[in-house]
Design a protein around this motif. Structure first.
Motif, mmCIF file in Angstrom:
data_model
loop_
_atom_site.group_PDB
_atom_site.id
_atom_site.type_symbol
_atom_site.label_atom_id
_atom_site.label_comp_id
_atom_site.label_asym_id
_atom_site.label_seq_id
_atom_site.Cartn_x
_atom_site.Cartn_y
_atom_site.Cartn_z
ATOM 1 N N SER A 34 36.925 23.386 39.660
ATOM 2 C CA SER A 34 38.233 23.221 40.295
ATOM 3 C C SER A 34 39.218 24.316 39.903
ATOM 4 C CB SER A 34 38.827 21.856 39.945
ATOM 5 O OG SER A 34 38.948 21.720 38.540
ATOM 6 N N GLU A 35 39.007 24.954 38.744
ATOM 7 C CA GLU A 35 39.900 26.013 38.281
ATOM 8 C C GLU A 35 39.072 27.162 37.730
ATOM 9 O OE1 GLU A 35 43.853 24.411 36.429
ATOM 10 O OE2 GLU A 35 42.202 23.201 35.649
ATOM 11 N N THR A 200 41.862 27.512 51.673
ATOM 12 C CA THR A 200 41.622 27.957 50.306
ATOM 13 C C THR A 200 42.792 27.526 49.439
ATOM 14 O OG1 THR A 200 41.034 29.850 48.907
ATOM 15 C CG2 THR A 200 42.625 30.237 50.683
ATOM 16 N N THR A 201 42.802 27.968 48.191
ATOM 17 C CA THR A 201 43.865 27.583 47.264
ATOM 18 C C THR A 201 44.459 28.828 46.638
ATOM 19 O OG1 THR A 201 42.466 27.445 45.288
ATOM 20 C CG2 THR A 201 42.564 25.488 46.711
ATOM 21 N N GLU A 203 44.828 29.240 43.642
ATOM 22 C CA GLU A 203 44.056 29.498 42.429
ATOM 23 C C GLU A 203 43.056 30.638 42.655
ATOM 24 O OE1 GLU A 203 42.295 28.996 38.559
ATOM 25 O OE2 GLU A 203 44.202 28.271 39.379
ATOM 26 N N THR A 208 46.930 29.846 51.378
ATOM 27 C CA THR A 208 46.212 28.589 51.516
ATOM 28 C C THR A 208 45.215 28.606 52.669
ATOM 29 O OG1 THR A 208 48.020 27.710 52.853
ATOM 30 C CG2 THR A 208 48.088 27.259 50.486
ATOM 31 N N GLU A 209 45.091 29.736 53.329
ATOM 32 C CA GLU A 209 44.096 29.905 54.378
ATOM 33 C C GLU A 209 43.726 31.373 54.493
ATOM 34 O OE1 GLU A 209 44.118 27.780 58.414
ATOM 35 O OE2 GLU A 209 44.670 29.847 58.961
#
Length: 220
Positions: A34-35, A200-201, A203, A208-209
């Motif tokens: 996740s990270e 996407t993120t 991170e 976000t895309e």
């Protein structure tokens, strides 16, 4: 990787990731983190090597997702073909190629954790993917289709791989490149085939895309 080392890598991956699906490919299950920072640090400790490459294998990057989606949407791209997933990361494109009827699927990676993750992800999805734990650049062409999820993110990497990929295209392989707008992918010598919007993120990316173009690489 020895059997003992492979077992240790698999245990590490299970401990550091969770099984999840990706936005573009419902039904596909992968061992994902996740990270990036915690797993990067953990990877350095596990491999006892400071300054290793980021753990690309722990994430479904936009380029790989888009390429896999393109194959799922048009399985004739790989059906009956000998396929190489080059710099395969988590193996997302390789797995979808195997599910889509490829005759043979190989996934090449130089990161030993990536090799373990590809094997685990392939097993999780019930397909066979042969892993190549080596830098295949310079190898003669033995594939019909070469998948490149997102490989031109650094100048040295691009300079290393692009002449070989063009040589593979000249030898008759269909070289498919996913481009999420990386600066180092040349604009010339590409034929766009499809475009995909990939969530996407922050991170992992700068938004976000990502809009990812799947293109055929020409010999020159």
């Amino acid at each position: 990787m020895s059997a003992g080392a492979s077992g240790g890598a698999e245990a590490f991956i299970r401990a550091q990731t969770a099984i999840a699906e990706t936005p573009l490919l419902p039904g596909l299950r992968l061992h994902l983190a996740s990270e990036i920072t915690p797993i990067w640090q953990a990877s350095e400790e596990f491999l006892r090597e400071a300054g290793i490459e980021p753990p690309f294998w722990a994430f479904a990057w936009p380029g790989g997702q888009a390429l896999a989606r393109a194959i799922r949407d048009a399985p004739a791209m790989v059906q009956g073909q000998r396929v190489l997933d080059f710099a395969a990361g988590c193996g997302i494109a390789a797995i979808i190629a195997a599910q889509s009827g490829a005759a043979l699927v190989e996934a090449a990676e130089i990161d030993p954790l990536a090799i373990a993750a590809i094997r685990m992800n392939a097993a999780l999805n019930g397909v066979t993917v042969t892993t190549l734990a080596e830098d295949v650049v310079g190898s003669p062409c033995r594939w019909d289709v070469i998948l490149c999820g997102d490989v031109c993110y650094e100048a040295p990497m691009t300079a290393h791989i692009l002449p070989w990929l063009r040589a593979m295209a000249a030898a008759g392989a269909e070289v498919l490149v996913a481009d999420p707008g990386r600066a180092y992918l040349p604009r010339e010598g590409l034929v766009a085939l499809s475009t995909h919007a990939v969530p996407t993120t922050l991170e992992l990316e700068d938004g976000t895309e990502k809009r990812v173009t799947i293109a055929r690489l020409l010999p020159s």
